[in-house]
Design an enzyme around this catalytic site. Structure first.
Site, PDB file in Angstrom:
ATOM      1  N   CYS A 124      -1.912  -5.798  -5.839  1.00 62.67           N
ATOM      2  CA  CYS A 124      -2.328  -5.501  -7.211  1.00 62.67           C
ATOM      3  C   CYS A 124      -3.390  -6.512  -7.663  1.00 62.67           C
ATOM      4  O   CYS A 124      -4.495  -6.522  -7.137  1.00 62.67           O
ATOM      5  CB  CYS A 124      -1.118  -5.484  -8.139  1.00 62.67           C
ATOM      6  SG  CYS A 124      -1.428  -4.663  -9.725  1.00 62.67           S
ATOM      7  N   HIS A 245       1.829  -1.220  -5.085  1.00 62.20           N
ATOM      8  CA  HIS A 245       2.936  -2.122  -4.748  1.00 62.20           C
ATOM      9  C   HIS A 245       3.863  -1.459  -3.728  1.00 62.20           C
ATOM     10  O   HIS A 245       4.848  -0.816  -4.108  1.00 62.20           O
ATOM     11  CB  HIS A 245       3.750  -2.458  -6.003  1.00 62.20           C
ATOM     12  CG  HIS A 245       3.112  -3.436  -6.918  1.00 62.20           C
ATOM     13  ND1 HIS A 245       3.447  -4.772  -6.944  1.00 62.20           N
ATOM     14  CD2 HIS A 245       2.147  -3.272  -7.860  1.00 62.20           C
ATOM     15  CE1 HIS A 245       2.729  -5.390  -7.866  1.00 62.20           C
ATOM     16  NE2 HIS A 245       1.931  -4.497  -8.434  1.00 62.20           N
ATOM     17  N   GLU A 247       6.097  -2.783  -1.939  1.00 57.15           N
ATOM     18  CA  GLU A 247       7.441  -3.379  -2.001  1.00 57.15           C
ATOM     19  C   GLU A 247       8.308  -2.724  -3.079  1.00 57.15           C
ATOM     20  O   GLU A 247       9.545  -2.825  -3.039  1.00 57.15           O
ATOM     21  CB  GLU A 247       7.334  -4.893  -2.242  1.00 57.15           C
ATOM     22  CG  GLU A 247       7.112  -5.347  -3.669  1.00 57.15           C
ATOM     23  CD  GLU A 247       5.690  -5.133  -4.183  1.00 57.15           C
ATOM     24  OE1 GLU A 247       5.444  -5.411  -5.370  1.00 57.15           O
ATOM     25  OE2 GLU A 247       4.830  -4.695  -3.388  1.00 57.15           O
TER      26      GLU A 247
END
Length: 414
Positions: A124, A245, A247
């Protein structure tokens, strides 16, 4: 067991009227699970000047945070009216407050990684920092600068605060890139699309020249990029930025990832970190000579002192030549310095073999200073202590010789 170190810069928020620094749990969990230890760099005033204190650095993960100061990437005029600017600030209130200290810390770390080829993963904001560090630019607001160019039905929503974790939009993956390899089991050959999350209102406008895109949103925004010349995790090479993102791409009712490839960026990043640490340790190792007994140690030190004493005499006398006896004595000091620094005297900018140029060559150029610092960072405490001791002697000799030269010059002028 000592694990390689990954630096992560914290983000600052306010809790109970006090500032609190934090890092998202998923980043920390993944770094640890793949075999590295996260070292949190606090977003504290002045830390950008203290980054040497966090050495050794085996990897850097930058993620999350406020908008980057537009002055850092020479942002072109967006053409926003005052009303539009205020609208952006209100809509993205948590992101539009510029944090110049965090900018300074992260840009220094990014440039350090680029200089030393330290593995770097930007998520990001971290991808935007990487692009800016390499000369790229950003959209100050994607919706107003990019999306408005498309018909309403074709626009991409890059931030949805009403469905923060659940919102997804498609990105088209570029063939034969790391992102393609990680997600290839989940990609249809014709579409080559992934559904990714999105938490940003800024993004890459002009991608820095060294990078290659890995994915695009439907509006053309770059959603991932990497440096192909600095990508080989097994060899400790990894320079990459992802706008989304991975994750956090997980099912709402479980901790399972949307795709099998979601954690791959972290897995390959840590793989590169581990390889980089091994490479660093190998290059830093200096062979140790045989251990001397006390009598041999005294003899060796006396020979070294005599060597520098001879250099002093030659400097004072101003002799341009030297007899063989003097030359052999100087060899002792030269060999000693080469042994403990693993760097030739020529590289260090000093030589005792040519006494007439001795003081002149002690003046390091900027490049020689950089090389010297790199070598000394890899030396042991014992080696550095011994080097410092002998340099004190050399400094004293040079000071005395210089003083004598100045006095002689003043006498000649009188």
């Amino acid at each position: 067991m000592i694990l390689p170190r990954v630096l992560i810069v914290s983000r600052r928020t306010v809790r109970k009227n006090k500032f609190v620094d934090f890092v998202g749990e998923y980043h920390l969990d993944l770094i640890v699970s793949y075999g590295a230890v996260p070292v949190i760099v606090p977003r504290v005033s002045g830390v950008h000047m203290l980054l040497e204190s966090f050495e050794p650095i085996h990897g850097v993960l930058l993620c999350e945070g406020e908008d980057i100061d537009p002055s850092l990437y020479d942002a072109e005029l967006s053409g926003f009216s005052p009303e539009e600017l205020e609208e952006v600030r209100e809509l993205h209130a948590s992101d539009t407050a510029i944090d110049k200290e965090k900018d300074s810390i992260e840009l220094r770390l990014a440039k350090l990684c680029l200089e030393r080829n330290i593995p770097y993963l930007g998520i990001c904001r971290g991808s935007q920092v990487l692009n800016v560090a390499c000369g790229g630019t950003l959209y100050q607001d994607v919706e107003k600068e990019l999306s408005k160019q498309f018909p309403e039905l074709q626009r991409v929503t890059h931030s949805n605060y009403e469905d923060y974790d659940g919102h997804r939009h498609p990105v088209k993956v570029v063939l034969n890139t790391p992102l393609h390899h990680w997600f290839q089991d989940s990609l249809e050959d014709e579409k080559m699309e992934l559904m990714v999350n999105s938490y940003h209102h800024q993004g890459v406008k002009r991608l820095a020249q060294r990078f290659v895109p890995m994915a695009f949103a439907a509006d053309g925004l770059v959603e991932g990029f990497y440096d192909p010349d600095a990508y080989s995790p097994g060899e400790g090479k990894f320079i990459m930025g992802l706008q989304f993102h991975p994750e956090r791409m997980r099912h709402p009712d479980s901790n399972n990832f949307d795709y099998r490839g979601c954690p791959s960026a972290y897995q390959e990043f840590v793989k590169a970190v581990i390889a980089y640490e091994k490479k660093l340790n190998c290059s830093a190792s200096v062979p140790k000579g045989p251990k001397l007994n006390q009598e041999q140690e005294i003899t060796k030190r006396n020979m070294i002192l005599k060597s520098f004493s001879t250099a002093e005499s030659l400097c004072i006398s101003g002799s341009s030549g030297m007899v063989w006896a003097h030359k052999s004595e100087l060899e002792v000091g030269a060999e000693f310095l080469e042994e403990i620094t693993a760097l030739s005297l020529k590289q260090m900018g000093a030589t005792v073999r040519n006494a007439s140029l001795y003081t002149q060559r002690l003046k390091f150029t900027a490049e020689r200073e950089r090389v010297a610092r790199t070598i000394m960072e890899r030396m042991s405490i014992a080696q550095l202590s011994e080097l410092m001791s002998i340099y004190r002697i050399m400094r004293q000799i040079c000071s005395e010789a210089l003083e004598k030269k100045v006095q002689d010059l003043m006498i000649e002028e009188d």
